[in-house]
Design a protein around this motif. Structure first.
Motif, PDB file in Angstrom:
ATOM      1  N   PRO A 111       0.942  -1.582 -27.748  1.00  6.34           N
ATOM      2  CA  PRO A 111      -0.066  -0.848 -28.526  1.00  6.34           C
ATOM      3  C   PRO A 111       0.329   0.609 -28.729  1.00  6.34           C
ATOM      4  O   PRO A 111       0.045   1.189 -29.776  1.00  6.34           O
ATOM      5  N   GLN A 112       1.002   1.215 -27.739  1.00  7.79           N
ATOM      6  CA  GLN A 112       1.483   2.584 -27.916  1.00  7.79           C
ATOM      7  C   GLN A 112       2.518   2.640 -29.038  1.00  7.79           C
ATOM      8  O   GLN A 112       2.525   3.593 -29.837  1.00  7.79           O
TER       9      GLN A 112
ATOM     10  N   TYR B 298       2.596   0.700 -31.605  1.00  8.29           N
ATOM     11  CA  TYR B 298       1.880   0.550 -32.872  1.00  8.29           C
ATOM     12  C   TYR B 298       1.291   1.882 -33.313  1.00  8.29           C
ATOM     13  O   TYR B 298       1.488   2.340 -34.448  1.00  8.29           O
ATOM     14  N   PHE B 299       0.594   2.561 -32.412  1.00 11.86           N
ATOM     15  CA  PHE B 299      -0.076   3.806 -32.779  1.00 11.86           C
ATOM     16  C   PHE B 299       0.910   4.950 -32.998  1.00 11.86           C
ATOM     17  O   PHE B 299       0.746   5.765 -33.909  1.00 11.86           O
ATOM     18  N   LEU B 300       1.950   5.023 -32.190  1.00 11.65           N
ATOM     19  CA  LEU B 300       2.844   6.186 -32.224  1.00 11.65           C
ATOM     20  C   LEU B 300       4.078   6.010 -33.101  1.00 11.65           C
ATOM     21  O   LEU B 300       4.605   7.005 -33.617  1.00 11.65           O
ATOM     22  N   ASP B 301       4.551   4.783 -33.271  1.00 12.39           N
ATOM     23  CA  ASP B 301       5.869   4.574 -33.873  1.00 12.39           C
ATOM     24  C   ASP B 301       5.883   3.768 -35.164  1.00 12.39           C
ATOM     25  O   ASP B 301       6.947   3.617 -35.774  1.00 12.39           O
ATOM     26  N   ALA B 302       4.757   3.235 -35.602  1.00 12.89           N
ATOM     27  CA  ALA B 302       4.791   2.282 -36.711  1.00 12.89           C
ATOM     28  C   ALA B 302       5.141   2.920 -38.049  1.00 12.89           C
ATOM     29  O   ALA B 302       5.833   2.301 -38.873  1.00 12.89           O
ATOM     30  N   PHE B 303       4.705   4.170 -38.289  1.00  8.69           N
ATOM     31  CA  PHE B 303       4.800   4.739 -39.632  1.00  8.69           C
ATOM     32  C   PHE B 303       5.505   6.086 -39.627  1.00  8.69           C
ATOM     33  O   PHE B 303       5.450   6.835 -38.653  1.00  8.69           O
ATOM     34  N   ASP B 304       6.136   6.377 -40.754  1.00 10.51           N
ATOM     35  CA  ASP B 304       6.879   7.631 -40.935  1.00 10.51           C
ATOM     36  C   ASP B 304       5.971   8.627 -41.658  1.00 10.51           C
ATOM     37  O   ASP B 304       5.963   8.715 -42.885  1.00 10.51           O
ATOM     38  N   TYR B 305       5.217   9.392 -40.899  1.00 12.13           N
ATOM     39  CA  TYR B 305       4.261  10.317 -41.493  1.00 12.13           C
ATOM     40  C   TYR B 305       4.938  11.522 -42.137  1.00 12.13           C
ATOM     41  O   TYR B 305       4.387  12.110 -43.067  1.00 12.13           O
ATOM     42  N   THR B 306       6.120  11.865 -41.673  1.00 16.23           N
ATOM     43  CA  THR B 306       6.868  12.944 -42.324  1.00 16.23           C
ATOM     44  C   THR B 306       7.207  12.557 -43.751  1.00 16.23           C
ATOM     45  O   THR B 306       7.028  13.343 -44.691  1.00 16.23           O
TER      46      THR B 306
ATOM     47  N   THR C  96      -3.003  -8.064 -28.082  1.00 19.30           N
ATOM     48  CA  THR C  96      -2.051  -7.310 -27.272  1.00 19.30           C
ATOM     49  C   THR C  96      -1.625  -6.009 -27.922  1.00 19.30           C
ATOM     50  O   THR C  96      -1.442  -4.995 -27.237  1.00 19.30           O
ATOM     51  N   ARG C  97      -1.467  -5.987 -29.252  1.00 18.17           N
ATOM     52  CA  ARG C  97      -0.903  -4.816 -29.938  1.00 18.17           C
ATOM     53  C   ARG C  97      -1.922  -4.110 -30.838  1.00 18.17           C
ATOM     54  O   ARG C  97      -2.198  -2.926 -30.655  1.00 18.17           O
ATOM     55  N   TYR C  98      -2.470  -4.828 -31.815  1.00 20.25           N
ATOM     56  CA  TYR C  98      -3.250  -4.168 -32.846  1.00 20.25           C
ATOM     57  C   TYR C  98      -4.585  -3.639 -32.342  1.00 20.25           C
ATOM     58  O   TYR C  98      -4.935  -2.476 -32.589  1.00 20.25           O
TER      59      TYR C  98
END
Length: 217
Positions: free
Chosen positions: A71-72, A74-82, A179-181
Motif C-alpha cells: 500500500p505504501q 501504491y500511495f508513494l510510487d504509483a504516479f509521476d507527479y513531476t 492488500t494494496r488499494y
C-alpha cells in the motif's frame, strides 16, 4: 447533479483555463463522472480537455519497488507527479503557455509516450480523473476539485463488477484491493484528508443515487 456541476464549472474562472480534479477511491466512478461532465460542459460552450492520472504512471520497476501489493508503494510510487505538473497542470495554469500533453507513460506496455504537445483554447476546462489528486503536492494545482466519497466495501464491490477481467479472477481482485488499494487509500486519507479539502463532496456509495454533501457557495 451532473448538469448542476457542469453549470458550476462553466461559470468558474471565465477567460482562462479551468483545471478540475475528479478524485476519489478506486472504483468510485470518477472516470464515468468526468466523461459525463465533459459532455455537459461542451454542450454549454466551453472546450474540454480530458485527461487521467493513469497517463502519468511511473515505470513498473518504480511502482513495485516496495512490493507489488504494497500500500505504501501504491500511495508513494504509483504516479509521476513531476511529469503531471510539468506537462499538463503547470502549462494550463496562470502564466502557463497553454501547450500541454495529456499523457506521458503507457503503463500497459511499461514504456514512455512520445506524444506531441497541443495548445489549449483560452477558456478550456481541463478535467482530470484519478486517485490521490488532492495530495499536498498537487492541491494548489486545481481551480475546482470534486471528491467522490465511498466506503471500502463499496469500492471492493464495484471492483468485483469491473476488474475481474483485468486481474483474472474475483480472488485476485479481492487480494489486490484488500492488500494494496484500500490500505493505500487509508494512507491517503490520513496524509491529505481529501474529503475535507474538496470544493464539491459527493456521497457516491450508490452511483445511481448520488448525494451532494458539500457545494461551493
Amino acid at each position: 447533479m451532473v448538469g448542476a456541476l457542469a453549470d458550476l464549472l462553466v461559470g468558474s474562472y471565465p477567460g482562462r483555463v479551468l483545471r478540475v480534479a475528479v478524485d476519489g477511491p478506486d472504483a468510485a466512478g470518477k472516470t464515468t463522472l468526468a466523461d459525463e461532465l465533459a459532455g455537459g460542459i461542451a454542450d454549454r460552450g466551453r472546450p474540454v480537455i480530458r485527461a487521467s492520472v493513469d497517463g502519468f504512471h511511473q515505470p513498473r520497476a518504480v511502482r513495485r519497488r516496495r512490493g507489488s501489493l504494497s500500500p505504501q508503494g501504491y500511495f508513494l510510487d504509483a504516479f509521476d507527479y513531476t511529469a503531471l505538473r510539468r506537462l499538463l497542470l503547470d502549462p494550463l495554469g496562470p502564466g502557463g503557455d497553454r501547450r500541454y500533453r495529456t499523457a506521458a507513460f503507457d503503463f500497459h506496455h511499461d514504456c514512455p509516450l512520445d506524444g506531441s504537445t497541443r495548445e489549449a483554447p483560452a477558456e478550456a476546462v481541463l478535467l482530470v480523473d484519478g486517485v490521490f489528486l488532492l495530495r499536498d503536492e498537487l492541491r494548489g494545482c486545481w481551480d475546482r476539485t470534486v471528491f467522490l466519497q465511498i466506503s471500502p466495501a463499496a469500492s471492493l464491490r464495484q471492483a468485483l463488477d469491473r476488474d475481474v477481467a483485468l486481474f483474472g479472477s474475483p480472488a485476485a481482485v479481492r487480494e489486490r484491493y484488500q492488500t494494496r488499494y484500500l490500505p493505500g487509500q487509508e494512507l491517503y486519507r490520513a496524509a491529505a484528508a481529501p474529503a475535507d479539502h474538496a470544493d464539491v463532496l459527493i456521497d457516491h456509495e450508490r452511483p445511481q443515487a448520488p448525494h451532494v454533501l458539500r457545494w461551493p457557495t
